[in-house]
Design a protein around this motif. Sequence first.
Motif, short mmCIF file in Angstrom:
data_model
loop_
_atom_site.label_atom_id
_atom_site.label_comp_id
_atom_site.label_asym_id
_atom_site.label_seq_id
_atom_site.Cartn_x
_atom_site.Cartn_y
_atom_site.Cartn_z
N SER A 264 0.83 -1.20 0.00
CA SER A 264 0.00 0.00 0.00
C SER A 264 0.87 1.25 0.00
O SER A 264 1.86 1.33 0.72
CB SER A 264 -0.92 0.01 1.23
OG SER A 264 -1.72 1.16 1.26
N SER B 198 -5.05 6.28 -1.67
CA SER B 198 -4.24 5.09 -1.43
C SER B 198 -4.32 4.17 -2.63
O SER B 198 -5.36 4.08 -3.30
CB SER B 198 -4.69 4.34 -0.17
OG SER B 198 -5.94 3.72 -0.36
N ASN C 81 -3.44 0.13 -3.57
CA ASN C 81 -3.24 -1.11 -2.84
C ASN C 81 -3.27 -2.30 -3.80
O ASN C 81 -4.13 -2.36 -4.69
CB ASN C 81 -4.33 -1.28 -1.78
CG ASN C 81 -4.59 -0.02 -0.98
OD1 ASN C 81 -3.96 0.22 0.04
ND2 ASN C 81 -5.51 0.82 -1.45
#
Length: 620
Positions: A268, A291, A293
């Motif tokens: 991440s 973010s 991921n």
Amino acid sequence: MKKSFNTRLIEITRASCHLFFTLFVFTVSCFAQQKPDSVNNPKWIEKVNSNKTVKKLLGTITREPEADQPSFHVKSEDAYLKYEGKIIRRILIQRIGFEKTVLDTARNLQSFISRAANKLHTNTREFVIRNNLFVREGKPLNPYRVADNERTLRNLDFVMDARIFVKPISKNPDSVDLVVVTRDVFSLGGSFSPDIPTKYKLSIQDVNFGGMGQRIQFGQVFDMNRTPRYSYETFYQLNNINGSFIDVSAGYTNLNNGISLGNENERSVYFKLSRALYQPFTRIAGAVEFSDNISRNVYREPDSTFSQYRYNIQDYWLGYSFGYRKLPQNLKENRNRKFIALRGFEQRFLNSTHNDLTESDRYAYRDRVSLLAQLTFFRQDFYKTQYVVGFGRTEDIPYGYRISFTTGWERELGNKRPYLGSELYYNKVLPTGTILTYNVKLASFWKGKRPEDGLLSFNFTRYSKIYRVGRMILRHQLQSGYAALFNQNVKRGVDIRDINGVVGFMPDSLVGLQRVTMSQETTVFTPWKLLGFRLAPIARVDLALIKRNTGLLRERNFFPGLSLGLRARNENLIFNTIEARLFYYPKTVERVDHFRFNITTNFRIKYPTNLVNKPATVFP
């Protein structure tokens, strides 16, 4: 599959090693303790104390001086009311070391440990403290805003306690000076989890690097069973950029410590820019968060069982506080406030390969987009007290109300629906110190004129007043709640997992349409310390009913839980609470044993003090 006795023994041993290492490495936390009075000690204690080796050993377990445990329960603004309207001439900053307390800066509790800690630690710079002040020189003193500012200082991660004292000026009775006294936590921390020779895990951090309010964290793992064998993570946060009360943070992890929505080990990268509504008269609050991921097959699972996926999360919200006006003929302000906010959220899976999805997986691996608007009416003031969830430090407990109305639109699992929701939060603190919290939620999505996935919930929490038994302090916590999901379509049913019903109880598929819960927990704050960590035994009983296919009041729907544990915390350190707890469940379901033992070395527990929350539905 149930774990064997040997496997459980190995896990417990590893957790115990982790706990012991944490306690041992940070003996530097045994700050400033008074020596026992030999005059009042029995003769055998005097003889033991005369032995230097034994004395050093016994020094790791001591009683806390009574003077270090002031019990107070006062409104935050009370100390400043008599100075209301006086002009603030100067604001002085005083940063004290670990050998002093903010309540009595003249008291000097020097010890070898406190001297060593002062040398290793860099006190917060004066400009950092001033950046976190919003009371100003040359302005009239407002008791509520001074109290708000004192609380804001205490909320900083790197500050253990803070006080703002008023110093009258004899030659000028219409003016006063403010003396801001702060005491830091010991900002260095870390942990080490060995599993020699195949694995070790190490992390180090400094939450106040160079005394400049910056958090730096680094972690690494070496594991012969991983590919690659070595991985790491890093995190950086800057508190309050140039006095704007804007925080910025960024991080990278390949150790599955990010958001981690899925079941696999995830890499991440994340970034966040935020400004909280840190006091009622702040105008602007909001945040921007990103973010990226992706799952990584670091343990070389077969392609037939490994889930390969990647997802992005974007979250934006912005709010504005209004409704300010002074009451006629009075310097006191109308603390009833209004807050309007907008939020856009997107969780998007860019690619995914999922094998044998379970019911819970269906809600984890999903795209979700929402646009929400919220209007909040609130008034929150605070009491200063101790021993609610903390171990003796000053705690700020809110009292007042918050009423929120939320509307908007959400797309999830192919359904595009409008949303309407409301929430009432009410907190009351009685003169005895008893704390009562009420929380009511009512919300629903809509398909045409028909409500779908509606939720009604009510929760009540009561913290008792303090009870003293000798030198021990007891508090009881009672929680009860009810929740019902109606016209279910997309959202997952209600459950009784962990904090939703029975603590530590983690069944995968026990969901339903209604639940009733009740819990009673007793915490005993002892006067003893081990390596500077205060100790607090806990005992808890949980009772839960969950309606599945039949009526609610059936024996098959009843699930009790019992637990005994011990919490340890050093308020001088950046560590959260350490907790060891043994659970017993008289009634179980699949993949849940009757007994369970768990050690948590970073247990986060803090009384909620948010003035407002960002717009959100009542569903996770």
